[in-house]
Design an enzyme around this catalytic site. Structure first.
Site, PDB file in Angstrom:
ATOM      1  N   ILE A  74     180.234  63.724   6.665  1.00 40.47           N
ATOM      2  CA  ILE A  74     181.547  64.012   6.111  1.00 40.47           C
ATOM      3  C   ILE A  74     182.242  65.114   6.902  1.00 40.47           C
ATOM      4  O   ILE A  74     183.435  65.034   7.184  1.00 40.47           O
ATOM      5  CB  ILE A  74     181.422  64.404   4.624  1.00 40.47           C
ATOM      6  CG1 ILE A  74     181.041  63.177   3.786  1.00 40.47           C
ATOM      7  CG2 ILE A  74     182.717  65.025   4.109  1.00 40.47           C
ATOM      8  CD1 ILE A  74     180.673  63.502   2.352  1.00 40.47           C
ATOM      9  N   ASP A 130     178.296  74.881  12.665  1.00 44.30           N
ATOM     10  CA  ASP A 130     177.185  74.019  12.252  1.00 44.30           C
ATOM     11  C   ASP A 130     175.868  74.646  12.690  1.00 44.30           C
ATOM     12  O   ASP A 130     175.785  75.301  13.729  1.00 44.30           O
ATOM     13  CB  ASP A 130     177.316  72.625  12.872  1.00 44.30           C
ATOM     14  CG  ASP A 130     176.539  71.567  12.094  1.00 44.30           C
ATOM     15  OD1 ASP A 130     177.178  70.714  11.459  1.00 44.30           O
ATOM     16  OD2 ASP A 130     175.301  71.608  12.112  1.00 44.30           O
ATOM     17  N   ASN A 139     182.282  72.676   3.909  1.00 46.77           N
ATOM     18  CA  ASN A 139     181.530  71.436   3.771  1.00 46.77           C
ATOM     19  C   ASN A 139     180.024  71.652   3.801  1.00 46.77           C
ATOM     20  O   ASN A 139     179.280  70.888   3.184  1.00 46.77           O
ATOM     21  CB  ASN A 139     181.938  70.474   4.901  1.00 46.77           C
ATOM     22  CG  ASN A 139     181.036  69.267   4.982  1.00 46.77           C
ATOM     23  OD1 ASN A 139     181.056  68.393   4.119  1.00 46.77           O
ATOM     24  ND2 ASN A 139     180.226  69.207   6.033  1.00 46.77           N
ATOM     25  N   SER A 188     180.763  67.919  -5.600  1.00 52.87           N
ATOM     26  CA  SER A 188     179.949  66.717  -5.769  1.00 52.87           C
ATOM     27  C   SER A 188     180.164  66.123  -7.151  1.00 52.87           C
ATOM     28  O   SER A 188     180.500  66.841  -8.101  1.00 52.87           O
ATOM     29  CB  SER A 188     178.467  67.069  -5.597  1.00 52.87           C
ATOM     30  OG  SER A 188     177.633  66.009  -5.998  1.00 52.87           O
ATOM     31  N   ASN A 234     178.074  65.018 -13.455  1.00 52.46           N
ATOM     32  CA  ASN A 234     177.071  64.070 -13.931  1.00 52.46           C
ATOM     33  C   ASN A 234     175.916  64.806 -14.594  1.00 52.46           C
ATOM     34  O   ASN A 234     175.749  66.017 -14.416  1.00 52.46           O
ATOM     35  CB  ASN A 234     176.507  63.239 -12.767  1.00 52.46           C
ATOM     36  CG  ASN A 234     177.521  62.240 -12.240  1.00 52.46           C
ATOM     37  OD1 ASN A 234     178.514  61.944 -12.886  1.00 52.46           O
ATOM     38  ND2 ASN A 234     177.246  61.713 -11.056  1.00 52.46           N
ATOM     39  N   TYR A 270     171.020  72.046  -7.742  1.00 53.80           N
ATOM     40  CA  TYR A 270     172.140  71.491  -6.970  1.00 53.80           C
ATOM     41  C   TYR A 270     173.359  71.259  -7.859  1.00 53.80           C
ATOM     42  O   TYR A 270     174.469  71.696  -7.540  1.00 53.80           O
ATOM     43  CB  TYR A 270     171.708  70.182  -6.315  1.00 53.80           C
ATOM     44  CG  TYR A 270     172.824  69.492  -5.563  1.00 53.80           C
ATOM     45  CD1 TYR A 270     173.216  69.932  -4.307  1.00 53.80           C
ATOM     46  CD2 TYR A 270     173.484  68.397  -6.113  1.00 53.80           C
ATOM     47  CE1 TYR A 270     174.247  69.308  -3.616  1.00 53.80           C
ATOM     48  CE2 TYR A 270     174.509  67.755  -5.433  1.00 53.80           C
ATOM     49  CZ  TYR A 270     174.887  68.216  -4.185  1.00 53.80           C
ATOM     50  OH  TYR A 270     175.907  67.602  -3.510  1.00 53.80           O
ATOM     51  N   LYS A 276     177.127  73.204  -7.784  1.00 56.07           N
ATOM     52  CA  LYS A 276     178.385  72.513  -7.523  1.00 56.07           C
ATOM     53  C   LYS A 276     179.349  72.659  -8.705  1.00 56.07           C
ATOM     54  O   LYS A 276     180.570  72.741  -8.508  1.00 56.07           O
ATOM     55  CB  LYS A 276     178.127  71.038  -7.224  1.00 56.07           C
ATOM     56  CG  LYS A 276     177.410  70.805  -5.892  1.00 56.07           C
ATOM     57  CD  LYS A 276     178.238  71.274  -4.699  1.00 56.07           C
ATOM     58  CE  LYS A 276     177.630  70.858  -3.375  1.00 56.07           C
ATOM     59  NZ  LYS A 276     178.449  71.256  -2.208  1.00 56.07           N
ATOM     60  N   THR A 332     176.287  58.214   4.370  1.00 52.71           N
ATOM     61  CA  THR A 332     175.929  59.208   5.386  1.00 52.71           C
ATOM     62  C   THR A 332     174.447  59.035   5.700  1.00 52.71           C
ATOM     63  O   THR A 332     173.733  58.275   5.023  1.00 52.71           O
ATOM     64  CB  THR A 332     176.164  60.635   4.875  1.00 52.71           C
ATOM     65  OG1 THR A 332     175.336  60.850   3.718  1.00 52.71           O
ATOM     66  CG2 THR A 332     177.631  60.854   4.492  1.00 52.71           C
TER      67      THR A 332
END
Length: 258
Positions: A23, A42, A95, A149, A154, A162, A166, A197
């Site tokens: 992404i 990166d 990102n 995310s 969810n 995680y 988020k 990905t």
């Protein structure tokens, strides 16, 4: 204002963390195609330079900077290099991130792991915002886009670190919108659903994909271009009166691994 000008980033400088692959890479390429100068941070320096070289060969301007977002001196250097090379920072795409989605058994992970996930997904974002906003304010244009995310809303097993990190990122952006607004700096989040990905390919099977698509009105998984398009919207002048929002890009549904 013309349609072209609404998405024109000519003269703008964008930092993208985790821009060497997936992404992040597509975000770099999309923002560059819209006219922005790109600074790619990166952990994988060679991958970042490959993306930067591709942008330069296409006529754009791009710089790669090795960066571990868990190291504060790397974050400072990333911003300093952007300003030194291109004069300012106008756009920040946070990102870089990670976590053991679906593998975070609460009886097998420890506090140190939990802390690391928050440092990666929340603390580094907050710190980069702190570093770039003065430059954005001085330049007269600022847009921060965080990659969150679907996990942030969810409810799934093995996702406690995680997913909660988020979710924190969503609420943090909503609050920072009030702090940054008087400086004419916007901050928004893009929340990808299941996107093709390399990371997804390591867990995706035909059976899992079928179960994901059963709850996806638009009957396909996401592509990196879908996410980059949402990032472009928030980065560009077309969204100049939008801040503190989360845009979920998920085919209209929910895709989970369970």
């Amino acid at each position: 204002m013309s349609i072209e000008s609404l998405f024109d980033l000519t003269g703008k400088v964008a930092i993208v963390t985790g821009g060497g692959n997936g992404i992040g890479r597509r975000c770099c390429e999309t923002l560059a195609a819209a006219g922005a100068d790109i600074v790619i941070g990166d952990l994988k320096a060679e991958d970042a330079e490959t993306v930067a070289r591709g942008i330069r060969e296409s006529g754009g301007r791009a710089l790669s900077v090795p960066c571990n977002v868990l190291e504060d001196h790397d974050l400072v250097r990333l911003v300093d290099k952007a300003v030194e090379t291109f004069g300012t920072v106008n756009i920040l795409v946070n990102n870089a991130g990670g976590g053991g989605g679906g593998k975070e058994n609460p009886f097998e992970i420890d506090v140190e792991y939990f802390e690391k996930i928050f440092k990666l997904n929340v603390f580094s974002v907050w710190r980069l915002c702190q570093l770039v906003v003065p430059h954005m304010a001085k330049s007269g244009y600022g847009s921060i886009v965080n990659i969150t995310s679907m996990g942030s809303i969810n409810k799934s097993p093995g996702m406690s670190a995680y997913a909660s990190s988020k979710a924190a990122l969503n609420h943090m952006a909503a609050n920072l919108a009030y702090d940054f607004g008087p400086m004419n700096v916007r901050i928004n989040n893009v929340g990808p659903g299941a996107t093709r990905t390399h990371a997804l390919s390591t867990v995706l099977t035909p059976d899992i994909e079928a179960r994901m698509l059963a709850h996806t009105p638009l009957k396909r998984l996401g592509e990196t271009a879908d996410i980059a398009g949402a990032v472009l919207y928030f980065a560009a002048p077309v969204s100049q009166w939008v801040s503190g929002q989360v845009l979920f890009v998920n085919g209209g549904g929910v895709q989970t691994l369970d």
